[in-house]
Design an enzyme around this catalytic site. Sequence first.
Site, mmCIF file in Angstrom:
data_model
loop_
_atom_site.group_PDB
_atom_site.id
_atom_site.type_symbol
_atom_site.label_atom_id
_atom_site.label_comp_id
_atom_site.label_asym_id
_atom_site.label_seq_id
_atom_site.Cartn_x
_atom_site.Cartn_y
_atom_site.Cartn_z
ATOM 1 C CD GLU A 24 13.163 -36.028 -42.865
ATOM 2 O OE1 GLU A 24 12.655 -35.528 -41.536
ATOM 3 O OE2 GLU A 24 11.268 -36.765 -42.885
ATOM 4 C CG LEU A 49 10.889 -30.664 -46.752
ATOM 5 C CD1 LEU A 49 10.926 -29.506 -47.495
ATOM 6 C CD2 LEU A 49 12.575 -30.783 -46.818
ATOM 7 C CG ASP A 50 9.939 -32.939 -42.068
ATOM 8 O OD1 ASP A 50 8.994 -32.538 -41.731
ATOM 9 O OD2 ASP A 50 10.540 -34.109 -40.886
ATOM 10 C CB ALA A 51 4.448 -29.818 -42.146
ATOM 11 C CE LYS A 106 9.673 -34.571 -38.213
ATOM 12 N NZ LYS A 106 9.375 -33.102 -38.436
#
Lengths: 79, 139
Positions: free
Chosen positions: B88, A55-57, B91
């Site tokens: 998250e 998802l956060d790539a 990150k």
Amino acid sequence: MGLALIAVALMIGFGALGTAIGFAILGGKLLEGSARQPELAPMLQGKMFLIAGLLDAVPMIGVGIAMYVLFVVVPGLPA
Amino acid sequence: MTAENERRIPRAVHKVPTPPILKIYGFQCALVLLASVMLIPLDKVTAYSAVIGGMISVVPNAYFARQVFRYAGAAFAREVTRSFYRGESGKFVTTVAMFAATFALVQPLQVFVLFIAYLIVMLLNAVILARYAGLGKKI
């Protein structure tokens, strides 16, 4: 230079927004799934971890490009 | 509790297997370092750009994995979700900080190599995790 800074702000801002929406949905579904079928919770957690990685790539790449613009391109621009 | 009673009690049904986080991210680190060592004869700047790009991907991912698997099981669903969000955001901030520090402090730098290394390690991470999930090894 002003336009470059606006571009950086948009890249970071929309990247964070997209990730936040995705993670909010993902987290909500995890809670929902764990409440419905508690025995599946560990499996759901593992799958969620996998999806989170995907998802956060793209937003992270956007953030990297934004940092490049901010620290490498913008200082080189005439004021 | 006697030994016999202990034997009768079934093992915890919700025993949560956590992925081998250290192994996964250690393997990625080793691969990045190996690739950079192979690049040293070609060009030193290329080699350290590749290391930095790889590490920008590995370090925040490792932090995220550590946070996600701090809690496990349905009884801790709320804590799991909370640590997931914390992981998250951590990150995201770590990635921004590492990219910023790299572009601000490291000169000279091969930006293209850095981004390629970052992308490759990110894809490698996704492939490894998908492989663990796909082979039926619970992650």
